[in-house]
Design a protein around this motif. Structure first.
Motif, PDB file in Angstrom:
ATOM      1  N   PHE A 160       0.833  -1.201   0.000  1.00 32.49           N
ATOM      2  CA  PHE A 160       0.000   0.000   0.000  1.00 32.49           C
ATOM      3  C   PHE A 160       0.871   1.256   0.000  1.00 32.49           C
ATOM      4  N   LYS A 161       2.002   1.190   0.697  1.00 36.36           N
ATOM      5  CA  LYS A 161       2.909   2.337   0.757  1.00 36.36           C
ATOM      6  C   LYS A 161       3.445   2.675  -0.627  1.00 36.36           C
ATOM      7  N   ASP A 162       3.721   1.634  -1.435  1.00 40.42           N
ATOM      8  CA  ASP A 162       4.251   1.845  -2.782  1.00 40.42           C
ATOM      9  C   ASP A 162       3.274   2.626  -3.669  1.00 40.42           C
ATOM     10  N   ILE A 163       1.995   2.410  -3.463  1.00 35.47           N
ATOM     11  CA  ILE A 163       1.001   2.996  -4.377  1.00 35.47           C
ATOM     12  C   ILE A 163       0.227   4.155  -3.738  1.00 35.47           C
ATOM     13  N   ASP A 164       0.532   4.475  -2.474  1.00 34.83           N
ATOM     14  CA  ASP A 164      -0.119   5.609  -1.822  1.00 34.83           C
ATOM     15  C   ASP A 164       0.241   6.900  -2.552  1.00 34.83           C
ATOM     16  N   GLY A 165      -0.758   7.716  -2.826  1.00 31.03           N
ATOM     17  CA  GLY A 165      -0.542   8.975  -3.540  1.00 31.03           C
ATOM     18  C   GLY A 165      -1.015   8.935  -4.974  1.00 31.03           C
ATOM     19  N   LEU A 166      -1.300   7.736  -5.505  1.00 30.84           N
ATOM     20  CA  LEU A 166      -1.779   7.614  -6.877  1.00 30.84           C
ATOM     21  C   LEU A 166      -3.274   7.932  -6.966  1.00 30.84           C
ATOM     22  N   THR A 167      -3.692   8.383  -8.131  1.00 30.54           N
ATOM     23  CA  THR A 167      -5.116   8.537  -8.424  1.00 30.54           C
ATOM     24  C   THR A 167      -5.615   7.212  -8.976  1.00 30.54           C
ATOM     25  N   MET A 168      -6.714   6.687  -8.398  1.00 33.73           N
ATOM     26  CA  MET A 168      -7.174   5.354  -8.765  1.00 33.73           C
ATOM     27  C   MET A 168      -8.680   5.334  -9.003  1.00 33.73           C
ATOM     28  N   LEU A 169      -9.097   4.454  -9.917  1.00 34.34           N
ATOM     29  CA  LEU A 169     -10.519   4.190 -10.123  1.00 34.34           C
ATOM     30  C   LEU A 169     -10.986   3.207  -9.048  1.00 34.34           C
ATOM     31  N   LEU A 170     -12.192   3.437  -8.518  1.00 31.94           N
ATOM     32  CA  LEU A 170     -12.669   2.595  -7.421  1.00 31.94           C
ATOM     33  C   LEU A 170     -14.188   2.513  -7.446  1.00 31.94           C
ATOM     34  N   MET A 171     -14.719   1.316  -7.228  1.00 33.55           N
ATOM     35  CA  MET A 171     -16.161   1.150  -7.067  1.00 33.55           C
ATOM     36  C   MET A 171     -16.585   1.745  -5.727  1.00 33.55           C
ATOM     37  N   SER A 172     -17.783   2.283  -5.669  1.00 32.58           N
ATOM     38  CA  SER A 172     -18.253   2.918  -4.432  1.00 32.58           C
ATOM     39  C   SER A 172     -18.772   1.901  -3.415  1.00 32.58           C
ATOM     40  N   ASP A 173     -19.346   0.811  -3.875  1.00 35.39           N
ATOM     41  CA  ASP A 173     -19.972  -0.156  -2.961  1.00 35.39           C
ATOM     42  C   ASP A 173     -19.020  -1.316  -2.641  1.00 35.39           C
ATOM     43  N   ILE A 174     -17.964  -1.029  -1.879  1.00 37.47           N
ATOM     44  CA  ILE A 174     -16.992  -2.080  -1.549  1.00 37.47           C
ATOM     45  C   ILE A 174     -16.937  -2.358  -0.049  1.00 37.47           C
ATOM     46  N   GLY A 175     -17.905  -1.847   0.697  1.00 38.65           N
ATOM     47  CA  GLY A 175     -18.008  -2.195   2.103  1.00 38.65           C
ATOM     48  C   GLY A 175     -16.805  -1.782   2.933  1.00 38.65           C
ATOM     49  N   PHE A 176     -16.337  -2.699   3.779  1.00 40.90           N
ATOM     50  CA  PHE A 176     -15.270  -2.377   4.728  1.00 40.90           C
ATOM     51  C   PHE A 176     -13.931  -2.085   4.056  1.00 40.90           C
ATOM     52  N   TRP A 177     -13.768  -2.454   2.782  1.00 39.11           N
ATOM     53  CA  TRP A 177     -12.519  -2.161   2.074  1.00 39.11           C
ATOM     54  C   TRP A 177     -12.272  -0.648   1.978  1.00 39.11           C
ATOM     55  N   HIS A 178     -13.343   0.158   1.981  1.00 39.56           N
ATOM     56  CA  HIS A 178     -13.165   1.612   1.910  1.00 39.56           C
ATOM     57  C   HIS A 178     -12.298   2.113   3.062  1.00 39.56           C
ATOM     58  N   GLU A 179     -12.576   1.635   4.256  1.00 37.90           N
ATOM     59  CA  GLU A 179     -11.833   2.092   5.422  1.00 37.90           C
ATOM     60  C   GLU A 179     -10.370   1.678   5.338  1.00 37.90           C
ATOM     61  N   ILE A 180     -10.105   0.488   4.826  1.00 38.97           N
ATOM     62  CA  ILE A 180      -8.723   0.031   4.663  1.00 38.97           C
ATOM     63  C   ILE A 180      -7.985   0.916   3.667  1.00 38.97           C
ATOM     64  N   HIS A 181      -8.639   1.254   2.559  1.00 35.52           N
ATOM     65  CA  HIS A 181      -7.997   2.133   1.572  1.00 35.52           C
ATOM     66  C   HIS A 181      -7.699   3.501   2.165  1.00 35.52           C
ATOM     67  N   ARG A 182      -8.636   4.029   2.957  1.00 32.07           N
ATOM     68  CA  ARG A 182      -8.416   5.353   3.561  1.00 32.07           C
ATOM     69  C   ARG A 182      -7.260   5.317   4.564  1.00 32.07           C
ATOM     70  N   GLN A 183      -7.181   4.231   5.326  1.00 31.53           N
ATOM     71  CA  GLN A 183      -6.127   4.129   6.330  1.00 31.53           C
ATOM     72  C   GLN A 183      -4.750   3.902   5.708  1.00 31.53           C
ATOM     73  N   LYS A 184      -4.698   3.021   4.724  1.00 32.09           N
ATOM     74  CA  LYS A 184      -3.410   2.616   4.154  1.00 32.09           C
ATOM     75  C   LYS A 184      -2.945   3.508   3.011  1.00 32.09           C
ATOM     76  N   MET A 185      -3.863   4.269   2.410  1.00 28.62           N
ATOM     77  CA  MET A 185      -3.501   5.137   1.284  1.00 28.62           C
ATOM     78  C   MET A 185      -4.085   6.525   1.496  1.00 28.62           C
ATOM     79  N   PRO A 186      -3.659   7.217   2.547  1.00 29.88           N
ATOM     80  CA  PRO A 186      -4.258   8.517   2.887  1.00 29.88           C
ATOM     81  C   PRO A 186      -3.966   9.622   1.884  1.00 29.88           C
TER      82      PRO A 186
END
Length: 261
Positions: A160-186
């Protein structure tokens, strides 16, 4: 009694009142030239009639609840991928049942299992509470998904550290994965898409990276022609557990037996 309280036509109401008195063989009303009121016998009859009406409503509600329980099922999950798997298991056992699949938070699933609004829940942690039956139903491993010409396309893995800071396409309805993305890729910017078909089109036609997983790659609308690089962080791996109340397990057991990892 129900007819008496619900009639709106004056002549029909008068006939019903008269029929009711004849049926009970007791006068229920005090009639004058311009008014009609309940007498003491009528007030007792009214009290009983209200209880009868209330019991009839409870009867209707109970029968409808039982019908719904036997002919429909709600599955709630903290992530979308299990909702592509479990309804198939239900249909394999109970083809006549209507299945509702909902994305919910873990606390909402627990509450739904308790009050009966959710029959099967899917959570990301094993449940130890003895009131519930719990079985592992899926594993999901995230990938960093990029076009073949992307600078990271030849990497065997990324963090996650390697790719933090990139602009990425993401589905909105991914449940708890949203929180992981926010925490690991702020520092990343996520372009959220509500429709999977639109998301797939953008992924196929864009150079922007996205996420994939071992489960999403089985989805019929999964974007093709990309390189999928495993994400090495432990947070990129999730074990999912299907849960039901033990009091419901006998009825639901054939469904759980369909679940294979």
């Amino acid at each position: 009694y129900t007819t008496l309280f619900r009639s709106t036509s004056q002549p029909a109401l008068s006939r019903t009142m008269k029929m009711l008195e004849e049926e009970l063989e007791v006068p229920l009303f005090t009639r004058t030239k311009n008014t009609i009121t309940l007498n003491e016998y009528g007030r007792v009859a009214e009290k009983h009639a209200r209880r009868v009406c209330e019991e009839a409503e409870r009867l209707k509600s109970s029968v409808q609840d039982l019908y719904k329980k036997l002919h429909s099922m709600t599955i709630a999950s903290v992530a979308p991928a299990p909702l592509w798997i479990l309804p198939q298991a239900v249909k394999a056992v109970f083809p006549q049942i209507s299945v509702s699949a909902e994305l919910k938070e873990s606390s909402e699933i627990s509450a739904g299992l308790e009050d009966g609004s959710v029959q099967i829940g899917v959570v990301a942690e094993e449940v130890s509470d003895k009131k519930f039956f719990c079985k592992k139903c899926a594993e999901e491993r995230l990938n960093f998904s990029v076009p073949k010409g992307h600078p990271m396309a030849r990497r065997e893995s990324v963090s996650f550290k390697d790719i933090d800071g990139l602009t990425m396409l993401l589905m909105s309805d991914i449940g708890f994965w949203h929180e992981i993305h926010r925490q690991k890729m702020p520092h990343s910017r996520f372009l959220l898409q509500n429709e999977r078909k639109d998301f797939s089109t953008l992924v196929n036609e864009s150079s922007l990276p996205s996420f994939s997983s071992n489960l999403t790659m089985n989805h019929p609308e999964f974007p093709s022609d990309r390189v999928h690089i495993p994400i090495s962080d432990k947070e990129a791996h999730a074990d999912f557990y299907a849960v039901c109340k033990k009091t419901e397990y006998t009825r639901l057991r054939p469904i759980f037996e369909q679940i294979e990892i």
